[in-house]
Write a protein that holds these residues in place. Sequence first.
Motif, short mmCIF file in Angstrom:
data_model
loop_
_atom_site.label_atom_id
_atom_site.label_comp_id
_atom_site.label_asym_id
_atom_site.label_seq_id
_atom_site.Cartn_x
_atom_site.Cartn_y
_atom_site.Cartn_z
N ALA A 170 34.88 -24.68 36.49
CA ALA A 170 35.82 -25.35 37.40
C ALA A 170 35.29 -26.70 37.85
N ASP A 209 43.92 -26.85 33.86
CA ASP A 209 43.88 -27.56 35.14
C ASP A 209 44.29 -26.65 36.29
N GLU A 210 45.33 -25.86 36.08
CA GLU A 210 45.79 -24.94 37.12
C GLU A 210 44.71 -23.90 37.42
N LYS A 230 41.39 -24.27 37.06
CA LYS A 230 40.32 -24.92 37.80
C LYS A 230 40.68 -25.08 39.28
N GLN A 231 41.89 -25.53 39.54
CA GLN A 231 42.33 -25.74 40.92
C GLN A 231 42.37 -24.42 41.69
N LYS A 232 42.85 -23.37 41.03
CA LYS A 232 42.93 -22.06 41.69
C LYS A 232 41.53 -21.50 41.95
N ILE A 244 38.76 -23.18 42.49
CA ILE A 244 38.18 -23.94 43.60
C ILE A 244 38.81 -23.51 44.92
N ALA A 245 40.12 -23.38 44.96
CA ALA A 245 40.81 -22.97 46.18
C ALA A 245 40.39 -21.55 46.59
#
Length: 165
Positions: free
Chosen positions: A51, A122-123, A125-127, A129-130
């Motif tokens: 991520a 990308d989705e 990685k963002q998830k 991290i969140a």
Amino acid sequence: RSTILGRGLLALQLKCGAEDLADGARININNLKERPREYHHLFPENLLEDAGLAQEQIYRAMNCALISWRTNRTISDKDPVRYLKERADNATLGESELVRRLQTHLIPIASLSVGYDGLGSDERKQKIIADYQSFLQARADLLLKAVRLAGEGRSFQHTDIFVQQ
């Protein structure tokens, strides 16, 4: 990494009756050296590296639980809580025992119940991290409750921390 914060968080977990996630053996000061123990990354290192997170974010004390080396090898790099759910599904552990063992480490299980199947790069990685940030905040809240009780000189167990939620 050995830091004063990491050692302090470990002491809180021991005070709360931390148990090995696989065999349920209570971890204490007397058996730390007798049975090799390792820090297990609750959010796996490889997952967080993929991520794009930096080492100092991955190796935070709040992302670790002290478990036996054998359990750590079995868990490997599986998504958070997948290993434990597999054990629960195979009737080795029941759901309530899974939750209880995680709570002995002051781990918020709801924040570990995540998944990334079917997401684009990308989705995903963002998830990750969140989810990781949400987990760290939830665990910090639990640890803060334990710190306050310890600072007041009160005797407590992990059940006292989760009752306060």
